[in-house]
Design an enzyme around this catalytic site. Sequence first.
Site, PDB file in Angstrom:
ATOM      1  N   ASP A 122       0.817  -1.301  -0.053  1.00  0.00           N
ATOM      2  CA  ASP A 122      -0.102  -0.126  -0.061  1.00  0.00           C
ATOM      3  C   ASP A 122       0.920   1.180   0.063  1.00  0.00           C
ATOM      4  OD1 ASP A 122      -2.562  -0.168  -0.031  1.00  0.00           O
ATOM      5  OD2 ASP A 122      -3.191   0.246   1.964  1.00  0.00           O
ATOM      6  N   TYR A 159       2.098   4.853   1.388  1.00  0.00           N
ATOM      7  CA  TYR A 159       1.931   5.338   2.700  1.00  0.00           C
ATOM      8  C   TYR A 159       0.844   6.238   2.903  1.00  0.00           C
ATOM      9  CZ  TYR A 159       6.882   4.274   3.189  1.00  0.00           C
ATOM     10  OH  TYR A 159       8.165   3.674   3.075  1.00  0.00           O
ATOM     11  N   PHE A 161       7.766   2.162  -0.922  1.00  0.00           N
ATOM     12  CA  PHE A 161       8.703   2.295   0.094  1.00  0.00           C
ATOM     13  C   PHE A 161       9.406   3.892   0.015  1.00  0.00           C
ATOM     14  CE2 PHE A 161       8.672  -2.436  -0.097  1.00  0.00           C
ATOM     15  CZ  PHE A 161       8.415  -2.757   1.159  1.00  0.00           C
ATOM     16  N   HIS A 213       9.811  -9.075   5.734  1.00  0.00           N
ATOM     17  CA  HIS A 213       9.487  -7.700   5.503  1.00  0.00           C
ATOM     18  C   HIS A 213      10.549  -6.813   6.388  1.00  0.00           C
ATOM     19  CE1 HIS A 213       7.091  -4.023   5.091  1.00  0.00           C
ATOM     20  NE2 HIS A 213       6.761  -4.633   3.832  1.00  0.00           N
TER      21      HIS A 213
END
Length: 221
Positions: free
Chosen positions: A65, A67, A78, A187
């Site tokens: 997703d 931010y 990211f 992750h």
Amino acid sequence: MDIVLDKSWKNELAEEFEKPYFKDLMQFVKLEYEVNTCYPQYVDIFSAFNHCKFEETNVVIIGQDPYHGPNQANGLCFSVKDGVKHPPSLVNIFKEIESDLNISYPESGNLERWAKQGVLLLNATLTVRAHEAGSHQKHGWEVFTDAVISKLSEHSDHIVFMLWGGFAKKKAKLIDAKKHSLLTSGHPSPLSANRGYWFGNHHFSSCNKILDDLDNKTITW
């Protein structure tokens, strides 16, 4: 909704844009941006593609997703805009690069510099409502981005796919492992990284070794 997209991707995804689910998705996104505060900025929704042409894609990093805080998302997974505080997952990515490649922690969290070297920074869902993680999931974005991964797998050769965490690892089924390289790990989020599933994966040096062995240009991480 006007789709501002690099020609190389428009050609590859032309069929996808004509499918009913995609037209419904664009209507949903258009309404969401009119009624709610959403991220990234409207003009940045397809930035991952516009900074990394289809035929120049050598590496794919898959996020989930964008931010959902103010001024963070810039359309690349990211990544954050210049001058924005680095979110925890990005901090851990940079720490692993620092350790893996013995290079200094960077000042900017804007990963456009990676994208311009052939790294597709692809979120599975390209938009989100402010402060509501996952709010645009299951409206069609995942169908679209799965199609992107499948197209890359089918029509390209020797891409390095970096799959971090359970969600990204599920995308492996879309990738021909005989043609491409898959690097998997936990992750980079603190929850995973602090349990020992991220640090020490050496993905960045491993990726560059694969690219170098193929006589492809390595990435300046």
